[in-house]
Write a protein that holds these residues in place. Structure first.
Motif, short mmCIF file in Angstrom:
data_model
loop_
_atom_site.label_atom_id
_atom_site.label_comp_id
_atom_site.label_asym_id
_atom_site.label_seq_id
_atom_site.Cartn_x
_atom_site.Cartn_y
_atom_site.Cartn_z
N TYR A 1 -6.89 84.88 -10.10
CA TYR A 1 -6.85 85.97 -9.11
C TYR A 1 -6.33 87.18 -9.86
CZ TYR A 1 -5.49 88.20 -4.59
OH TYR A 1 -5.35 89.03 -3.50
N MET A 2 -7.25 87.92 -10.44
CA MET A 2 -6.88 88.90 -11.46
C MET A 2 -7.54 90.24 -11.25
SD MET A 2 -5.03 87.76 -14.07
CE MET A 2 -5.53 87.71 -15.77
N PRO A 3 -6.91 91.29 -11.78
CA PRO A 3 -7.61 92.57 -11.84
C PRO A 3 -8.60 92.55 -13.00
CG PRO A 3 -5.40 92.78 -12.79
CD PRO A 3 -5.57 91.34 -12.40
N MET A 4 -9.30 93.63 -13.19
CA MET A 4 -10.30 93.68 -14.27
C MET A 4 -9.61 94.05 -15.59
SD MET A 4 -13.41 92.96 -13.51
CE MET A 4 -14.48 94.04 -14.45
N ILE A 5 -8.93 93.09 -16.14
CA ILE A 5 -8.28 93.27 -17.44
C ILE A 5 -8.74 92.14 -18.35
CG2 ILE A 5 -6.29 94.54 -16.53
CD1 ILE A 5 -4.70 91.96 -16.47
N PRO A 6 -8.63 92.34 -19.67
CA PRO A 6 -9.19 91.32 -20.57
C PRO A 6 -8.65 89.92 -20.31
CG PRO A 6 -8.55 93.28 -21.81
CD PRO A 6 -8.11 93.51 -20.40
N GLU A 7 -7.40 89.85 -19.83
CA GLU A 7 -6.81 88.53 -19.58
C GLU A 7 -7.61 87.74 -18.55
OE1 GLU A 7 -5.15 91.33 -19.88
OE2 GLU A 7 -3.65 90.98 -21.45
N ALA A 8 -8.36 88.42 -17.68
CA ALA A 8 -9.21 87.70 -16.73
C ALA A 8 -10.27 86.90 -17.49
CB ALA A 8 -9.86 88.66 -15.74
N ALA A 9 -10.86 87.55 -18.49
CA ALA A 9 -11.87 86.85 -19.31
C ALA A 9 -11.21 85.76 -20.15
CB ALA A 9 -12.61 87.84 -20.20
#
Ligand code: PRX
Length: 645
Positions: A137-145
Motif C-alpha cells: 500500500y504505497m505511493p508512487m515511489i521506487p520502493e513500491a517497485a
C-alpha cells in the motif's frame, strides 16, 4: 457514429518499426493457426528459463482452465534484473520523478538488483515464504517497485492496493487475501497534498489481527503513530540485510500476484495472475505495441496500484531491459504543463496515459503543451476507457505534432496485457478505435442469442481461445471466476464490454455492458457504491448508474430513497458523498445524488436499471417499455426531478 477518417502511419515511423504490416499479418496468422509453435518460440525468445518447458499450453475454457509452459521454471526478477546486469548494469532501470519537480532519481539496474535483494532478504527474515501473500500500500515511489520485485524474488505473492483506497477497502483486501505483512509509507505526496498512508494502515489493521509486521518507508518524515511490536522502518531494516539474495525458481504456473478489481456484483475480487504467461505477454506487448527500441525511455502515467502500472511500469519494461519512468505526481501540478515538462526533462520517447487525463489537459488549453519541445516523443498511447475522437485528434496533433502514432490499447485487469491495439508500424490508425487483436488473441462478437457475428457488426465482446496472461483465478473463489467470465457464453471468455467491428476488421469498444462503472479510467462496481450509500442510517435504498461526463468519461449518478420520516438536505447529500469516500475511496464519490421517493421496480421487486440509466443520461425518448413496472408513475416523478438536463 459517423466513420472517422483514417490516419496513415507516419512514413518516418514505418521505416524503423519492429513490426510492419506484412509481419503483423504473417505472425498473427501463425499465432492463431499454430499457437503451440508460435508461443513456444516467443517464450524462448523473450524469457530466461531455469528449467525449459516441454508443454506449451492446455486450455478448457468451459471450466476457465488454462496453463502455459506448465513444466517450465523461472524467476521473474532474474528476467527483470539479473540477466540485464551483464550488458546494462549502469543503465537506468527506473527513472523516478517526484511530485516536486526538483525531486528525481535514476536507479540503475545494478542498484535495483541490490535494493530488491535486500528487501527480499528482509521479507525472508520476517518469515515470508513462497506462496505467502504480502500487501503493498504505497505511493508512487521506487520502493513500491522494489517491494513487488522483492516478493517475486522469493516467490511470495503481492497484492498491491492503490494508495487512494480507504482504510475500509484496504482492510477488506488484506483479509480476503490473508496477507500477514504490509509494506507502506508514512505518507504519499500528490499534487502538493499529503496522503496519510501509515495512518490508513493503522486503521485498517485494527480489524486484521493476523498482520504481524508492517514495513514503513519514510517518504516525508512526518511523525506517525508507531506500534513497536508490529512496525519497522524500511531503511534501517534493509541496511542490515545482505545485498545478494538467491532467486526462488518457481513453476511457470505459480502465482505472481493478486490484484483486486470491481465486478458487477459483490465485493471486489482478487484477480490472480501466474508467472511465465503473464511475464511473457506483458513483455511482448510492451515491446511490440510500444515499438520499444534499446535505450529508449518509456513513461506510463498509471499508478502501480492498477494493472496498467503492474504490466507497463514494472514487469513489461524491466523484463525488456528498458528505462521506465515512474511519476509520483499529477498532470496538473504545479500546472497543466507538467507532463510535457517531464517529457522534455527526461527525453521520454513513448508516453502512455488515460483519456481522462488527455481530456482534462485539453480543457486547460494548448499553450501548456505548445510551449514545450516534446521532440523526443516517438509514440503515444492510451488506455482505460474509450477515447473520443476529439480527444484523440488533440493528442495526435497538439501533443504529438502529428508525428507520433497513438496506440489505443484495449485490455483489462483480467487479461494481464494488451489484447486489442494497433501495432504502430503495421496498421493505419482510426481515432477512437483500438484497431486489431494482438498476436494469439481471437476476439469475437456475439449477438443476443450468443451466436458469433461475422464481418461487420456490434455485440458482446468475447475471446475465443486462452492467451498466456489470462486470469487464472479469483483468490479464494474459483467458482466466482467461472461464473463471472466463463459461464455467460460457455466456451468463451466474457469481457463485459460491448464492441463494434468495422469493414476493415477494426474493433471499436463501446464500453461496459454490465454494472461496472469506468470513472476516470478507474473501475468501480455500482453495487459497491450502493452498499456504501445504504450504510447511512437515513438511507432506505440506493441505485447507482453511470452517465456521460465530459472529463471523467463516466460520472456516478446515485438515486437515493430515504427512510420514511427523513427529509433530504444538503448536509445529508454531503454526508453520503463522504461515506462513499471513506468506505471505498475518493474516486467513488457520486457526482450527482437524486432524491428518489421510489425506484422503478418490476413486480418481482427487481430495480430496472435500464430505465435509471436513461434518466441519468437524459435520454428520455428511449426509455423503453415501462409497463412491466410495479408502479410506472415512479418514473415520471424521477424524470420531473432529474439532475442532469
Ligand atoms: O471497459 C474496458 C475499459 O476498462 C475496462 C478494464 O478496466 P481495468 O480492469 O481497470 O483495466 C484498465 C486498464 C487495462 C475494460 O473492460 N477499457 C480499457 N482499455 C480500454 C477500455 N475501453 C475502451 N478502450 C480502451 N482502450
Amino acid at each position: 457514429m459517423s466513420e472517422v477518417h483514417t490516419r496513415p502511419i507516419p512514413a518516418a515511423f514505418i521505416e524503423n518499426a519492429l513490426i510492419g504490416a506484412d509481419d503483423y499479418e504473417r505472425m498473427y496468422r501463425q499465432s492463431v493457426e499454430n499457437p503451440e509453435a508460435f508461443w513456444a518460440q516467443q517464450a524462448k525468445d523473450f524469457l530466461h528459463w531455469d528449467q525449459p518447458f516441454t508443454r506449451v499450453f492446455h486450455e478448457d475454457l468451459s471450466r476457465g482452465d488454462t496453463a502455459w509452459f506448465a513444466d517450465g521454471a523461472l524467476n521473474v526478477t532474474v528476467n527483470c534484473i539479473d540477466r540485464h546486469l551483464a550488458n546494462r548494469a549502469d543503465q537506468t532501470a527506473i527513472l523516478w520523478e517526484g511530485d516536486d519537480p526538483a525531486d528525481n532519481q535514476a536507479i540503475s539496474y545494478r542498484t535495483l538488483y541490490e535494493k530488491v535483494c535486500r528487501l527480499a532478504n528482509l521479507l525472508k527474515a520476517q518469515g515470508v515464504k513462497k506462496g505467502d501473500r504480502v500487501c503493498i500500500y504505497m505511493p508512487m515511489i521506487p520502493e513500491a517497485a522494489y517491494a513487488m520485485l522483492a516478493c517475486a524474488r522469493i516467490g511470495a505473492v503481492h497484492s498491491v492496493v492503490f494508495g487512494g483506497f480507504s482504510p475500509a477497502s484496504l482492510k477488506d483486501r488484506i483479509l480476503d487475501a490473508d496477507c500477514r505483512l504490509v509494506i507502506t509509507a508514512d505518507e504519499g505526496v500528490r499534487g502538493g497534498k499529503h496522503i496519510p498512508l501509515k495512518a490508513n494502515v493503522d486503521r485498517a489493521l485494527t480489524d486484521c489481527p493476523e498482520v504481524r509486521r508492517v514495513i514503513v518507508v519514510k517518504r516525508t518524515g512526518v511523525p506517525v503513530d508507531w506500534d513497536s511490536k508490529r512496525d519497522i522502518w524500511y531503511a534501517e531494516s534493509v541496511a542490515g540485510m545482505d545485498s545478494e539474495c538467491a532467486p526462488e525458481i518457481v513453476h511457470a504456473e505459480d502465482p505472481l500476484f493478486i490484484l483486486y478489481t470491481s465486478g458487477s456484483t459483490g465485493k471486489p475480487k482478487g484477480v490472480m495472475h501466474t508467472t511465465a504467461g503473464y511475464l511473457l505477454m506483458a513483455t511482448m506487448t510492451f515491446k511490440y505495441v510500444f515499438d520499444y527500441k534499446e535505450g529508449e525511455v518509456f513513461w506510463c502515467t498509471a499508478d502501480v496500484g492498477w494493472i496498467t502500472g503492474h504490466s507497463y511500469i514494472v514487469y513489461g519494461p524491466l523484463c525488456a531491459g528498458a528505462s521506465t519512468l515512474m511519476f509520483e505526481g499529477v498532470p496538473t501540478y504545479p500546472d497543466a504543463s507538467r507532463f510535457w515538462q517531464v517529457v522534455d526533462k527526461h527525453k521520454v520517447n513513448a508516453f502512455y496515459t488515460a483519456p481522462t487525463a488527455i481530456r482534462a489537459l485539453m480543457g486547460a488549453g494548448d499553450d501548456f503543451v505548445t510551449k514545450t519541445d516534446r521532440s523526443s516523443l516517438r509514440l503515444l498511447g492510451t488506455v482505460g476507457e474509450p477515447i473520443n475522437p476529439e480527444a484523440w485528434e488533440w493528442y495526435y496533433t497538439v501533443v504529438g505534432d502529428a508525428r507520433c502514432p497513438i496506440v489505443d490499447t484495449w485490455w483489462q485487469t483480467e487479461t494481464g496485457a494488451h489484447m486489442i491495439s494497433p501495432l504502430p508500424g503495421a496498421m493505419a490508425l482510426k481515432p477512437g478505435s483500438a484497431a486489431r487483436p494482438f498476436f494469439g488473441v481471437q476476439p469475437a462478437l456475439l449477438d443476443g442469442d450468443g451466436k458469433e457475428i461475422e464481418g461487420q457488426g456490434e455485440g458482446s465482446l468475447v475471446i475465443k481461445r486462452s492467451w498466456p496472461s489470462m486470469i487464472r483465478g479469483i483468490y479464494g473463489d474459483r467458482q466466482r471466476m467461472i461464473d463471472t467470465y466463463f459461464s455467460t457464453y460457455p466456451g468463451y471468455y466474457f469481457t463485459g464490454d460491448g464492441a463494434r467491428r468495422d469493414g476493415d476488421g477494426y474493433y471499436w469498444i463501446t464500453g461496459r455492458i454490465d454494472d461496472v462503472l469506468n470513472v476516470s479510467g478507474h473501475r468501480l462496481g455500482t453495487a459497491e457504491v450502493e452498499s456504501a450509500l445504504v450504510l447511512h442510517e437515513d438511507t432506505a435504498e440506493a441505485a447507482v448508474v453511470g452517465y456521460p461526463h465530459p472529463v471523467k468519461g463516466q460520472g456516478i449518478y446515485a438515486f437515493v430513497t430515504l427512510k420514511s420520516g427523513h427529509a433530504p438536505s444538503e448536509a445529508l447529500r454531503r454526508a453520503l458523498i463522504d461515506l462513499c469516500a471513506t468506505e471505498i475511496g475518493p474516486i467513488a464519490k457520486p457526482d450527482i445524488i437524486q432524491w428518489a421517493p421510489g425506484l422503478p421496480k418490476t413486480r418481482s421487486g427487481k430495480i430496472m436499471r435500464r430505465i435509471l440509466r436513461k434518466i441519468a443520461c437524459n435520454a428520455l425518448d428511449s426509455l423503453g417499455d415501462t409497463s412491466t413496472l410495479a408502479d410506472p408513475s415512479v418514473v415520471d416523478e424521477l424524470i420531473a426531478h432529474r439532475e442532469n438536463r
